[in-house]
Write a protein that holds these residues in place. Structure first.
Motif, mmCIF file in Angstrom:
data_model
loop_
_atom_site.group_PDB
_atom_site.id
_atom_site.type_symbol
_atom_site.label_atom_id
_atom_site.label_comp_id
_atom_site.label_asym_id
_atom_site.label_seq_id
_atom_site.Cartn_x
_atom_site.Cartn_y
_atom_site.Cartn_z
ATOM 1 N N VAL A 193 5.232 -2.140 -3.114
ATOM 2 C CA VAL A 193 3.988 -2.641 -2.530
ATOM 3 C C VAL A 193 3.956 -4.147 -2.743
ATOM 4 C CG1 VAL A 193 2.639 -2.364 -4.637
ATOM 5 C CG2 VAL A 193 1.480 -2.294 -2.423
ATOM 6 N N ALA A 194 3.369 -4.839 -1.792
ATOM 7 C CA ALA A 194 3.279 -6.291 -1.907
ATOM 8 C C ALA A 194 2.254 -6.671 -2.974
ATOM 9 C CB ALA A 194 2.888 -6.897 -0.557
ATOM 10 N N GLU A 195 2.637 -7.567 -3.872
ATOM 11 C CA GLU A 195 1.707 -8.002 -4.914
ATOM 12 C C GLU A 195 0.669 -8.940 -4.330
ATOM 13 O OE1 GLU A 195 3.426 -9.391 -8.532
ATOM 14 O OE2 GLU A 195 5.176 -8.053 -8.383
ATOM 15 N N THR A 196 -0.586 -8.744 -4.748
ATOM 16 C CA THR A 196 -1.676 -9.574 -4.235
ATOM 17 C C THR A 196 -1.889 -10.829 -5.069
ATOM 18 O OG1 THR A 196 -3.327 -8.425 -5.590
ATOM 19 C CG2 THR A 196 -2.827 -7.482 -3.423
ATOM 20 N N GLY A 197 -1.397 -10.822 -6.308
ATOM 21 C CA GLY A 197 -1.652 -11.944 -7.194
ATOM 22 C C GLY A 197 -2.988 -11.858 -7.912
#
Length: 875
Positions: free
Chosen positions: A466-470
Motif C-alpha cells: 500500500v502506498a504510504e501517506t506519510g
C-alpha cells in the motif's frame, strides 16, 4: 521417639518436606486459578518446603558437628517442626482468607519455632567439646534469629495498604532478611563443610578457617540492608547486598578449588554447585537493581526479577542437591547406599542441565507461551526428583534388609568423610545428556514461538503493498478488566499507527500485533508508546500473557480504504494451530452491534393453574458469539427455549409443532409420566400434545430426546421450567441462567457431533450466547436482594456458579435448601452453586455497594470460553 530407628526418623521428618514440595507443585500448576498466586508460590516453597528442610537438616548437622545430641533430642525437633508447619499453614491460610488474626497467629508460631531453634543451637554449641568445625553451628543460630526478624517485618508489611510508601521499604527488608539471613546464612555455614563432602574432595587444613569472617561479614551486610531501608537510602541497601556477596565469595573461593579435587560427578554436586551460582547472581542483581532504582516502587518491581532464579535456581536446587546426597547416606549400609544413590543419580547431567538452561532461557525476553512451556519442562524435572527419591528409598531399604549388617552400622551423615568414589561415567554419555537437555529446551522455545510467532517478533501478515501517506494515526488504548478499550482501531490505509497503551487494569498486560510488533509487559498503572508501523491491511492485536487472549484481550486494526480482497485473510496465522475452533473466536461485542441479549429477568409465576403453551420447533442460523453463527434447532425460536414458570400442582399443556427438517421431540423433567407417547419423535409437519402436572418444586430441564440426544441438546434444544417452592420469599430481582455448550461445526452449519463426543466444548455460555451479560450487564441497585435461578443444561459439562465479590446467604439446590438466610448461625454463607448436567437450583445475595460484580462458572476454563457476565450495581 528414641525407639524409632534413625533412618526411619529421617524418612518420617522428610515426609513433611515432601508434602510441602507437593503443595508447591500444586500451587505452581494451579496458580492461574488461585488468589495471591505469586505470593502463594513463593511462600509455599520458601516458608514451607525450604524452611522445613533447614529445620530438619541443620539440626542433624549440628548434632554431627558438636558430637552431641541437642537438648530435648528428637522430641525437641519434632515440636519445632510441628510448630513451624502449623504456623506456616496458618500464615498461608490467613493471607488467602484475608483474616488478620489467623495471619498474626501463624506469624507468632513461626517466630516461636525459629526462636526455639536458635536457642537450641546455642545451648548445644555451649555444651559441646571443642572441634574444628563446631563453630559452624553459629550460622544456624544466627539464621534462625534472622527468621524471627523477617517474620516480624512481613507481618508489619501485611498491615499496610498497597499504596503506603513504607510498604516498599519493608518489602525490600523482608526479602533481604528472609532470603539472605534465614536461608542464605544457613547455606553459607553448611556448604563450607558439606560441599567438599558431596564432592568427596580432600579437606585441607585451611578449609573452613574463614568461617568466623564469613559469618561476621554476612551479618553486617544484612544489618546495612536494614539500615538502608530504615533510612530511605536504596544505595545503602545495595552496599549491604555487596557485603553479603563478599561473604559468599569467601566461601566460593574455597569451593572452586575443591571442585578440582572432586572424586566423582553426582546430581548432588551439580545441583548444589548450580544453586550457589544462582545465589550469587540473585544477590548481585539485588545490589544493582535496588542500588540504581529511582525509588522503592522501582526497587520492588526490579526485585520481582530475582523470584525465579532465587527460588527455582537456588532454593529448590540446594534442597534437592542436599537430599540427593543425604537420602542415600541414611540407608547406612554400603550396598543399600549405592542402590539409593544410583536411583537419585539417574540422568544427573541431563536433569541439572535441563533445569539450569531452562531457567536461563526463561529469564530472556521470550514470549509468554515460551515461558509457560519452559516452566512446565523445569517443573517436570523437579517432579522427577520426588519420583526418584521414593524409588531410591524403597530400593535402598529393600537392599538393606538383604545386606548383612557390618560390625558398626553407619549412624548418619559423616561430614567431611566421603564414600569410596564411583567410577566416572564416560564422557560420551555425559555429552549425550547435555545435548539432550539443550534439545529439550530448544524444542520448548521453538514450540512456544510456533504457537505465538507474533509475540516473538515474527510478522504473520501477508505483506499487502500500500502506498504510504506519510501521516501518523495515534490512538489511546486502555485496559478494562480483560478487554482493550477501544477494541477496534480504524486507521487509514498507508498511515503509520502509534498506540498509546495504558495499563489501567489490575494485572500485568502487554499488546502484540500480528505484524510482530509488541510492547513490553506493563504493570498496572504503567504505559508505553507502541509504534505499530504502516498499516496496509487488517490485522489482530492481543495480550500475549498466557491465557489473557482466551479471556477476551483482543482488538482489531481495520485498514480503512484498503483493498477488500484478502483483507481478512491474514489476521493471525497462529489461530488455526492453537487450539481448534475456540482459538478463532472473538468473544467481544462491537459497541455498535445493536445486540439484544437473552432476557434473563424473570416474571413471577402466573396466577393461572393451567398453562397452555405452543412450542414450534425451528431450525435457524443464529449468532452464538460475536461473528460466529450456527444453525440451531430451537424451541419457539430461542436457545434456550422459553422459560416456563408455575407452582406445585399446576398443569402444563404443551403442544409441540415440528417446523424443522428432521425428527424432534421434547422431554420435560418437571413432570412424571410414562415417556413412550409424549416423548416420541415426530416428523417435520407433525405435532403432539404433552400434558404434565408439576408435583414437585425445582428448576427443571426440558430438552429434545431424539437421538443422538447429545447433539440435539448441544444444538440448542433445551430450556427450563421453574416450579416455585411453596415458601419462596419475594426478592427485588430474579434472573435465570441456563448454562449450555456449543461444539462448533462449519460456520453457519449445525453442531459437530464428533466434537460433542470429545466433551470439550468450543463455547460455554449462559442463556445461549458467549459473554452476553459481560458486554450488556444486568442492572440492579445496591442493597437489592437478587435471586439467580441456575440450570446446567449440559449436555456434558458441570458448572460452579459464583459471583465475584458476592456471598450467597441462601442456597436451594435440587428441591431443598442447603442454606437459608445464613443458616442455623444466621451468618453462614456460600460461595458457589455446583451443578452437574440437568441439575438446577437458586442462590440469593445482596450487593452491598455500587460496582461491577462478575458472575462466572468457577470451572475457570469454561468461564474463559464464554460462561461469564457482570451485574452492574448502582447506588
Amino acid at each position: 521417639m528414641r525407639s524409632v530407628e534413625r533412618r526411619t526418623w529421617y524418612i518420617i521428618t522428610n515426609s513433611v518436606l515432601g508434602l510441602w514440595m507437593l503443595a508447591a507443585i500444586a500451587a505452581v500448576t494451579a496458580h492461574r486459578f488461585l488468589p495471591h498466586s505469586t505470593w502463594l508460590m513463593v511462600h509455599v516453597t520458601m516458608l514451607g518446603a525450604v524452611s522445613t528442610a533447614i529445620l530438619i537438616w541443620s539440626q542433624h548437622f549440628a548434632d554431627t558437628l558438636t558430637r552431641r545430641q541437642a537438648p530435648g533430642g528428637r522430641v525437641s525437633l519434632g515440636i519445632r517442626l510441628g510448630l513451624h508447619t502449623l504456623g506456616a499453614a496458618l500464615v498461608i491460610a490467613g493471607i488467602l482468607s484475608d483474616v488478620m488474626s489467623v495471619i498474626l497467629a501463624g506469624a507468632v508460631i513461626v517466630a516461636a519455632a525459629a526462636l526455639t531453634h536458635a536457642t537450641t543451637m546455642i545451648l548445644q554449641l555451649r555444651g559441646a567439646l571443642a572441634s574444628r568445625f563446631g563453630p559452624l553451628v553459629q550460622f544456624y543460630a544466627v539464621s534462625a534469629l534472622w527468621l524471627v526478624v523477617g517474620v516480624g517485618i512481613g507481618f508489619w508489611m501485611s498491615q499496610l495498604s498497597a499504596d503506603d510508601p513504607l510498604r516498599g521499604r519493608l518489602f525490600v527488608a523482608h526479602v533481604a532478611v528472609n532470603l539472605l539471613g534465614w536461608v542464605g546464612t544457613t547455606v553459607l555455614g553448611t556448604v563450607i563443610l558439606f560441599w567438599p563432602t558431596v564432592l568427596h574432595a580432600r579437606m585441607r587444613p585451611t578449609d573452613g578457617s574463614r568461617s568466623p569472617l564469613v559469618l561476621t561479614v554476612s551479618m553486617f551486610g544484612i544489618v546495612v540492608v536494614l539500615a538502608g531501608a530504615a533510612a530511605d537510602a536504596p544505595p545503602l541497601v545495595a552496599a549491604g547486598a555487596v557485603l553479603w556477596l563478599a561473604a559468599l565469595g569467601l566461601v566460593l573461593v574455597e569451593g572452586v578449588r575443591q571442585i578440582t579435587d572432586a572424586a566423582r560427578l553426582s546430581y548432588a554436586g551439580l545441583s548444589i554447585g548450580a544453586a550457589l551460582c544462582w545465589l550469587a547472581v540473585s544477590v548481585g542483581f539485588l545490589a544493582v537493581g535496588v542500588g540504581t532504582s529511582d525509588g522503592w516502587a522501582t526497587a520492588v518491581d526490579r526485585l520481582a526479577w530475582i523470584v525465579q532464579p532465587f527460588i527455582a535456581g537456588f532454593a529448590v536446587q540446594i534442597v534437592l542437591g542436599a537430599l540427593s546426597y543425604l537420602l542415600p547416606v541414611i540407608m547406612g549400609r554400603p550396598n543399600a547406599r549405592k542402590k539409593c544413590e544410583a536411583e537419585l543419580d539417574r540422568a544427573a547431567v541431563f536433569r541439572a542441565a535441563t533445569i539450569n538452561i531452562g531457567i536461563v532461557a526463561y529469564l530472556l525476553p521470550v514470549p509468554s507461551v515460551v515461558k509457560v512451556l519452559l516452566s512446565i519442562v523445569v517443573l517436570c524435572v523437579f517432579i522427577a526428583f520426588l519420583v526418584l527419591a521414593v524409588r531410591g528409598v524403597v530400593v535402598g531399604l529393600r537392599e538393606r534388609k538383604a545386606e548383612p549388617a557390618p560390625a558398626a552400622d553407619a549412624q548418619g551423615v559423616q561430614l567431611g568423610v566421603g564414600a569410596p568414589p564411583q567410577k566416572a561415567k564416560p564422557r560420551r554419555a555425559l555429552s549425550g545428556q547435555l545435548v539432550t537437555a539443550a534439545s529439550v529446551i530448544l524444542l520448548a522455545v521453538a514450540g512456544g514461538i510456533a504457537i505465538d510467532p507474533s509475540a516473538a517478533g515474527i510478522n504473520t501478515l501477508g505483506g499487502t503493498e500500500v502506498a504510504e501517506t506519510g501521516h501518523t494515526t495515534t490512538i489511546d488504548v486502555s485496559v478494562d478488566g480483560m478487554r482493550f478499550v477501544p477494541d477496534v482501531l480504524e486507521v487509514p490505509a498507508g498511515d503509520r499507527l502509534v498506540v498509546e497503551l495504558s495499563n489501567t487494569g489490575t494485572d500485568v498486560h502487554d499488546i502484540t500485533f500480528a505484524n510482530g510488533v509488541s510492547s513490553e509487559r506493563l504493570a498496572p498503572g504503567d504505559s508505553e508508546t507502541v509504534d505499530v508501523g504502516v498499516i496496509s491491511e487488517d490485522m489482530q492485536g492481543w495480550c500475549s500473557v498466557t491465557g489473557h487472549r482466551a479471556m477476551g484481550m483482543e482488538l482489531s486494526v481495520v485498514a480503512v480504504g484498503a483493498a477488500a480482497e484478502g483483507a481478512h485473510d491474514h489476521g493471525d496465522a497462529q489461530d488455526s494451530d492453537a487450539g481448534g475452533a475456540a482459538a478463532d473466536l472473538d468473544f467481544t461485542l462491537s459497541t455498535d452491534a445493536g445486540f439484544v441479549p437473552y432476557d434473563a429477568a424473570l416474571d413471577p409465576a402466573p396466577a393461572a393453574d393451567v398453562h397452555e403453551i405452543t412450542m414450534p420447533v425451528t431450525e435457524t442460523e443464529v449468532e452464538v458469539a460475536p461473528g460466529v453463527t450456527q444453525t440451531l434447532w430451537m424451541f419457539d425460536g430461542t436457545a434456550p427455549g422459553p422459560v416456563l414458570r408455575g407452582s406445585v400442582g399446576d398443569v402444563f399443556d404443551v403442544t409441540l409443532v415440528n417446523n424443522g427438517t428432521m425428527g424432534h421431540s421434547i422431554d420435560f423433567h418437571a413432570g412424571t409420566l410414562a415417556p413412550d407417547d409424549p416423548m416420541r419423535t415426530i416428523m417435520p409437519g407433525e405435532s403432539l400434545e404433552y400434558t404434565f402436572t408439576a408435583t414437585r418444586a425445582g428448576i427443571w430441564m426440558y430438552h429434545c430426546s431424539t437421538m443422538p440426544m447429545s447433539s440435539h441438546i448441544a444444538n440448542g434444544m433445551f430450556g427450563a421450567v421453574i416450579i416455585d417452592p411453596p415458601d419462596l420469599a419475594p426478592v427485588d430481582h430474579e434472573f435465570v441462567m441456563v448454562q449450555s455448550e456449543f461444539y462448533l461445526g462449519e460456520e453457519g452449519g449445525p453442531v459437530d457431533p464428533d466434537a460433542v463426543a470429545t466433551q470439550l466444548p468450543d463455547i460455554v455460555a449462559f442463556n445461549g450466547y458467549a459473554n452476553q451479560y459481560r458486554d450488556v450487564p444486568l442492572e440492579v441497585k445496591a442493597g437489592d436482594t437478587v435471586r439467580f435461578w441456575v440450570l446446567d443444561a449440559g449436555p456434558n459439562v458441570s458448572t460452579s456458579f459464583h459471583v465475584v465479590g458476592g456471598q450467597f446467604h441462601t442456597v436451594w439446590k435440587e428441591g431443598d435448601y442447603s442454606l437459608k438466610d445464613g443458616g442455623s448461625t444466621g451468618v453462614g454463607g456460600s460461595q458457589a452453586l455446583a451443578l452437574a448436567p440437568a441439575q438446577g437450583g437458586f442462590v440469593e445475595l445482596t450487593f452491598p455497594e455500587a460496582g461491577n460484580y462478575s458472575f462466572v462458572s468457577h470451572i475457570m476454563s469454561d468461564a474463559e470460553k464464554g460462561a461469564t457476565g457482570i451485574v452492574h450495581v448502582t447506588e
